[in-house]
Design a protein around this motif. Sequence first.
Motif, short mmCIF file in Angstrom:
data_model
loop_
_atom_site.label_atom_id
_atom_site.label_comp_id
_atom_site.label_asym_id
_atom_site.label_seq_id
_atom_site.Cartn_x
_atom_site.Cartn_y
_atom_site.Cartn_z
N LYS A 216 0.84 -1.20 0.00
CA LYS A 216 0.00 0.00 0.00
C LYS A 216 0.87 1.25 0.00
O LYS A 216 0.60 2.21 -0.74
N ALA A 217 1.92 1.24 0.81
CA ALA A 217 2.83 2.39 0.86
C ALA A 217 3.57 2.56 -0.46
O ALA A 217 3.74 3.69 -0.95
N THR A 227 3.46 12.56 1.62
CA THR A 227 4.38 11.81 2.47
C THR A 227 3.62 11.05 3.56
O THR A 227 3.97 9.91 3.90
N ALA A 228 2.59 11.66 4.09
CA ALA A 228 1.81 11.02 5.14
C ALA A 228 1.15 9.74 4.62
O ALA A 228 1.13 8.71 5.32
N LEU A 231 3.93 7.06 4.33
CA LEU A 231 4.54 6.58 5.57
C LEU A 231 3.55 5.97 6.56
O LEU A 231 3.94 5.17 7.41
N THR A 232 2.27 6.33 6.45
CA THR A 232 1.28 5.81 7.40
C THR A 232 1.23 4.28 7.44
O THR A 232 1.16 3.70 8.53
N PRO A 233 1.28 3.58 6.30
CA PRO A 233 1.24 2.11 6.38
C PRO A 233 2.52 1.47 6.92
O PRO A 233 2.54 0.27 7.19
N VAL A 234 3.59 2.25 7.05
CA VAL A 234 4.87 1.67 7.48
C VAL A 234 4.78 1.16 8.92
O VAL A 234 5.30 0.08 9.24
#
Length: 270
Positions: A216-217, A227-228, A231-234
């Motif tokens: 997904k990322a 960027t959010a 990075l959110t799925p990380v």
Amino acid sequence: MRADVYPSALHLVRYGFLNAAADFRATYTWRSWLFGWLGRMLAQVLFFTGLGRVVDQPGAARYLALGNALMTCVVDTMAVVATTSGERRAGTLSLLVASPADPVWVFVGRSVHWPVSGVATALVALFGLGPFFGVTWSPAQVPLVVLLTVLTALGTYCVGLFLAVLVVNVPRLRNVVSNCAYLGMMAFCGVQVPVGFWPRGVGAAVQAVPLTHTLKALRALGDHRSTAQVLTPVLPAVLTGALWLAGAVVTFRWLVAVPARRAGTLDLSG
């Protein structure tokens, strides 16, 4: 207690990795890896991406190219299921369990050559084949692509370690479990079709798989989203990978190490 008698987990992983590197050199030459394994994985990416062109749906080829390129590292990491079971067939499992060290960390490092190989395979697919299907990256995106590929390989490696522990007492199932695991991820984690295509229960279940989040990322990065959104799925990818690793450690001690040490034996007939 002396460190040389009870080495730390880091030392065990390190020496396990040295064995892994030796195994890899014994398994592949640079020619057999490049023209055998890598060629096979690139052919797999081209096959599924070609199906996307047959479907004639806008963006399908690009979607499949990105998903299947990243998926190549998962196929590699799932080999840990077979190689870990090989310790039992080789007769080394009993020696590891009998040692004063914690054998589970030996296993963590013992097959770590698979995620290393997987990262290399996936990066070649992403950067080498991707541009032919509209998957391109700016220089600024390259470090994130590499990071997400590494997280995918390590996260799914932890999944493979957990599955390896489950089948260590039934090694005849090692290839069945390994193949079913990566085929299941290929089908349900957003590689071939969006996760939302499947019933809600399936979509909820695959949230426990690191690949779902790293893919997904990576798609968000390829679509040049914020960027959010990238990075959110990380965070869930890292958390789920850590949970699979913790599950492998606990399960190994529960199913193998502790019972074998208490009984003073380990049946190698399986």
